[in-house]
Design a protein around this motif. Structure first.
Motif, short mmCIF file in Angstrom:
data_model
loop_
_atom_site.label_atom_id
_atom_site.label_comp_id
_atom_site.label_asym_id
_atom_site.label_seq_id
_atom_site.Cartn_x
_atom_site.Cartn_y
_atom_site.Cartn_z
N UNK A 522 -11.91 3.88 18.75
CA UNK A 522 -11.42 4.02 17.38
C UNK A 522 -12.05 2.96 16.49
N UNK A 534 -8.08 10.93 24.30
CA UNK A 534 -6.68 11.15 23.92
C UNK A 534 -6.03 12.22 24.80
N UNK A 535 -4.73 12.34 24.70
CA UNK A 535 -4.00 13.31 25.52
C UNK A 535 -4.34 14.75 25.12
N UNK A 539 -6.62 18.97 19.55
CA UNK A 539 -5.79 18.78 18.37
C UNK A 539 -6.27 17.59 17.55
N UNK A 543 -7.43 18.06 13.73
CA UNK A 543 -6.76 17.38 12.62
C UNK A 543 -7.77 16.58 11.79
N UNK B 448 -2.47 8.90 21.94
CA UNK B 448 -2.14 10.26 21.48
C UNK B 448 -2.36 10.52 20.00
N UNK B 449 -3.57 10.24 19.45
CA UNK B 449 -3.83 10.69 18.08
C UNK B 449 -3.57 12.19 17.99
N UNK B 450 -2.94 12.59 16.88
CA UNK B 450 -2.46 13.97 16.74
C UNK B 450 -0.97 14.05 16.97
N UNK B 451 -0.43 13.04 17.64
CA UNK B 451 1.01 13.02 17.97
C UNK B 451 1.60 11.65 17.67
N UNK B 452 0.96 10.91 16.75
CA UNK B 452 1.45 9.56 16.51
C UNK B 452 2.78 9.49 15.79
N UNK B 476 1.57 13.28 11.95
CA UNK B 476 0.62 13.69 12.99
C UNK B 476 -0.84 13.36 12.63
N UNK B 477 -1.12 13.16 11.36
CA UNK B 477 -2.49 12.88 10.93
C UNK B 477 -2.90 11.42 11.06
#
Lengths: 616, 616
Positions: A522, A534-535, A539, A543, B448-452, B476-477
């Motif tokens: 990052x 990432x998990x 997605x 995004x 977990x980017x996308x699920x932060x 999520x962004x």
């Protein structure tokens, strides 16, 4: 492939390769892991992560749902010389809810004769562990849990790395040895759920001193879903990280659907046998009998189910404790048993016949998941007398099961506000002899149906930190309906977050590697690496691309949150590069001389705001 | 309405009515709340919940974005006799990033002369509180925080209800009085952010002994978004529960966009003035000056901004502490100030001119949000020397601001693994004199980017429980791009969950009412009530309807998760009804006589499985 065979999701995740590590004590074993590569410019090794997704993500293996997976454990089981093949039970019409014709799910095409223990033998991993035997399953698990951190272990021993966490008395080793695994299993502090009739499963361990695991629930209901959807949900769930899967089907075709699932599952499969038993008596709880239930246990053990949820703690005299509750009994199995007990005014047949249930389980190595039939289904009911009364009985049953060499884990709540979570963990450890704990959430508030993966993800992360070994996921559909494939993925990712946050907080030596690798990516604007580590890479990428879709944007030292002028990481990077090159004083002098640290976008190849162009 | 005026979301949420309670000390005040009604058959009173959504959800009020909201606090402010109107600063082209023509956002149509304190006066809620004055704002807040629980308070006093929670030393009263509010504000333990130039705002309080609050961030960037989108995001965010909104715009038109937002915001608006100051010097951090910054503070104070995030704790000698970090400085403001300090090799002008900043804030009652410019942006950097060095300075600055009667809250991290969260809270309380804490998350893992929203929702719930007064949402962004309207909603709901879970765990007497009401509705199959009482009724209803869409299904005593035979709540209900009517022994006898407790669906009006029919 015939038209009725379900299509499942296959193929590796991005930048990922399936690798295998071989055993030493048992050289025939090949332990799968996933290796995520980063961009060569990073100068970093690939990151190895735990991988329950099975051959579906291995492009070198051709999978075919009609054929099932390779029976990788079969030879190990036979070599122990303590099992025999036999003809097994015949499938009965009631096993599939009397479905016929088009409504009957086709049988799985391949039928092997089931195995069972030879007379007098216990074929459980617990029995072997107590006998001092390190099975191939135990070594497999040890290698799997290390994730290639052998080197890490040596660095810790040399004092280069510090263990940083609060483990509340757990004892996670720097490096997992097969002997450590044997010892944990022998103590009952961990289980390796591995039915001798499920040789396709890749062994895994559930225990407080190992990585926190997660379970995904699938299964049809009377209202909706089908075999094809359920098999795909299983493959989909493990793709995203589910360590075990429970088939909680309550509709028709329970037997045949389960066959298709187990034959194709590289992870342990759990069930609640009471559901199928109830279907066999046409949904009339009062008509359940020990005989129908016993027959169902044998049926499912022969199919290869690795663990049974059994609500043997719902005792007759506990039921009045639920009458004053806000949400009564929320466990399907618990409510069914309660109804039976009240109708007959008798003690639970599960409780009374528990020793016989143990005899069945020890003959196939089916692990117990002692059910929390009286778990709280609302904040108001948390930690009440009914819940803890049942826990006391689960403690008693744990000792009976252990005396018969059966592996045991203990189920937990439910709905619990944050301040009551630790008490659950402390009590369970004390009452159940440190048997592994397996909770559903818990949900930390009732007010957000539609978002219960989040209300429960909070509680799950905390109770995992406190020592729970496996977390049963909750999807956005909880309380509202049966989850579909999308819900399954969201539930799995949420619970991977909770489990990993728990591993980090416990100071698990392998956990932080991935966070650090992703954060370096990052910080260095290696966007693809950030996504791939990432998990959910798809997605994350999607995004990002919603506002910056061009390939050139993946080189950009900013995203649309802040744009090029305001990206704090870009600014930090400039500051640091100078500081490291020249030292602080020299840097300040250079700035004063007019040196320009703002790298124009054209030089870096990154697009200027909205006028992005493809790189030449 | 002209074609350029944004359309915003209006109308009440389902089954909801806006109610108002009047003041006693100040009879002119009308405090809004939301009343959610349940089905008459429940025999239960409506549930009153906290409501920051303003007039947009009041069908009796006609809102018009061009006119702005009613200036409800104007008379209260004038009546204090300590302010004067004046001509104010003229808008400069640089205020809008030199946008011209079509690129320039239209000015807000109504311009009022700004107010400021008369010479020598401090017009802050803190000054009034210290003088023993209970302002209309303080009484407003007291009524708002009680949510009609006056009766609840009396029941607690009569011993009928127990306070159940772990508040870690917080002192939440059974019942909030205006005097309690005054005392908390006077001690600096709470703030009421309410700029005298933002008379449209409905007063609210941020403090450890009140309901945990949440903030939503909006604002454009150089890459994307517009005034219309940002005004709608503000209205949308408060509709779902945001208690304050920060306008973090970094693109063009910052001044004009802010006007449209503040004039239409019933909640406090926060900003980071440094962003606009940077735009005024063409994005060159080194060109920032105290004069440009000071001018920006006055500009924004005249517009009515209620709190300023000011990164005055990023001191020159702390910057080297960040060089070894994995993710450097992740705060926009922090990185900008660090770059400035290094270039000039001088102490931060924010730090050096802090007393003068206080003089400005006290003249308008702009609250400080002392920024965490050196917060950790990765798990690896959590709780490091840079972070805590800045915290020490924030403690020092708190005392300076208080000495000048300025209200203060303290910003916090960031990325923090669970085991390090409590230390943050304990240190902040000790170092900053119990000033309210305002954190961003914290995120409990980086992977977990996308699920932060979820990785941080876990940390936010915990740190809210430990005493943090306001939680800044994450969408999520996060890390990937600028959030859109959907992301804003998901972030707000997630943070309402975290804040409410914290209130429950702290034992806040008003919190559990909603959980209990919803759980009763759930248990009694009052589906519409369950949806309406939830944080997001539309989503809950829509998820339910994905598998059971017909109106008749809303009477069903099951959903598609389990179907009619397996619904544990239906079974529990049967058991309980019998137990309560006849006692346990009599019930068992009745069962044995063959009584059928399974109510056929036709009788109850609920549809049988998939053969649902409309009720006759």
């Amino acid at each position: 492939m015939n038209a009725l065979t379900p299509a499942v999701s296959t193929g590796p995740l991005p930048a990922s390769r399936k690798i295998h590590k071989s055993g030493v004590l048992h050289p025939q074993i090949r332990v799968p892991m996933r290796e995520i590569s980063v961009h060569p410019t990073a100068g970093e090794p690939p990151v190895i992560v735990y991988d329950p997704s099975g051959p579906y993500t291995d492009p070198t293996v051709e999978t075919s749902i009609e054929n099932g997976l390779a029976r990788l454990r079969h030879e190990w089981i036979i070599a122990r010389g303590d099992v025999e093949a036999y003809d097994g039970r015949h499938v009965q019409p009631e096993d599939n809810g009397f479905a016929v014709g088009e409504r009957l799910t086709p049988e799985f095409p391949i039928r092997n004769r089931p195995l069972r223990a030879k007379a007098g033998k216990a074929v459980t991993q617990l029995a072997y562990a107590r006998a001092g035997i390190i099975t191939p399953e135990m070594e497999f698990v040890a290698i799997r849990e290390n994730l290639g951190r052998e080197n890490l272990g040596r660095e810790i021993l040399r004092g280069k790395l510090q263990r940083d966490g609060e483990a509340f008395g757990a004892a996670i080793p720097d490096f997992v040895t097969p002997e450590f695994v044997r010892d944990e299993v022998a103590r009952g502090r961990a289980i390796i759920p591995a039915n001798i009739n499920h040789p396709e499963s890749e062994p895994m361990i559930i225990g407080r001193n190992f990585l926190v695991k997660i379970n995904a629930n699938i299964g049809n209901s009377a209202v909706t879903s089908s075999m094809a959807e359920e098999v795909e949900k299983m493959v989909w769930a493990i793709r995203w990280g589910a360590d075990t899967v429970m088939d909680l089907s309550t509709g028709r075709n329970i037997h045949n659907i389960r066959d298709w699932i187990v034959r194709n599952a590289p992870v342990p499969i759990g069930t609640v046998p009471l559901y199928q038993a109830l279907e066999k008596v046409n949904g009339i709880a009062e008509d359940l009998t020990w005989e129908v239930y016993r027959d169902t246990l044998v049926e499912q053990a022969e199919q290869g189910v690795d663990y049974f949820t059994i609500h043997a703690g719902v005792r007759l005299h506990y039921i009045p404790l639920t009458v004053g509750r806000v949400t009564g009994i929320v466990s399907r199995g618990g409510s069914i048993m309660a109804k039976w007990c009240l109708h007959h005014h008798r003690e639970s047949f599960l409780y009374e016949h528990f020793a016989e249930i143990c005899d069945i389980c020890r003959a196939y190595d089916v692990s117990f998941s002692l059910g929390d039939g009286l778990r709280p289904g609302s904040i108001a009911d948390a930690n009440d007398a009914a819940q803890f009364a049942e826990l006391e009985t689960l403690g008693e049953l744990t000792q009976i099961a252990w005396a018969k060499d059966c592996q045991v884990m203990i189920e937990g709540p439910g709905h619990v506000p944050m301040h009551k979570i630790k008490e659950n963990m402390d009590k369970q450890l004390a009452v159940c002899g440190e048997a592994p704990c397996y909770t559903l959430g818990p949900l930390t508030t009732d007010i957000a149906p539609g978002y219960d993966h989040i209300t429960s993800g909070i509680g799950a992360a905390m109770i995992g930190w406190f020592g729970t070994a496996m977390l049963c996921y909750v999807t956005p559909k909880e309380h509202l309906g049966l989850p579909d494939r999308n819900d399954v993925k969201i539930g799995v990712i949420t619970y991977k977050i909770a489990a990993h946050a728990a591993d980090l907080a416990k100071g698990h030596p392998a956990a932080k590697t991935r966070d650090d690798a992703l954060s370096r990516a990052r910080f260095e604007f290696r966007w693809e690496d950030q996504f791939n580590l990432s998990l959910d890479p798809e997605t994350a990428r999607s995004f990002h691309d919603q506002t910056l879709p061009k390939e050139a944007h993946k080189l950009a030292h900013f995203c649309s949150m802040c744009g090029p002028k305001f990206c704090s990481m870009r600014i930090s990077h400039d500051i640091r590069a100078e500081a490291q090159k020249e030292g602080m004083a020299a840097m300040a002098a250079k700035y004063r001389e007019g040196g320009d640290l703002y790298v124009p976008a054209e030089e870096s190849g990154a697009p200027l705001m909205s006028e992005a162009q493809e790189p030449s």
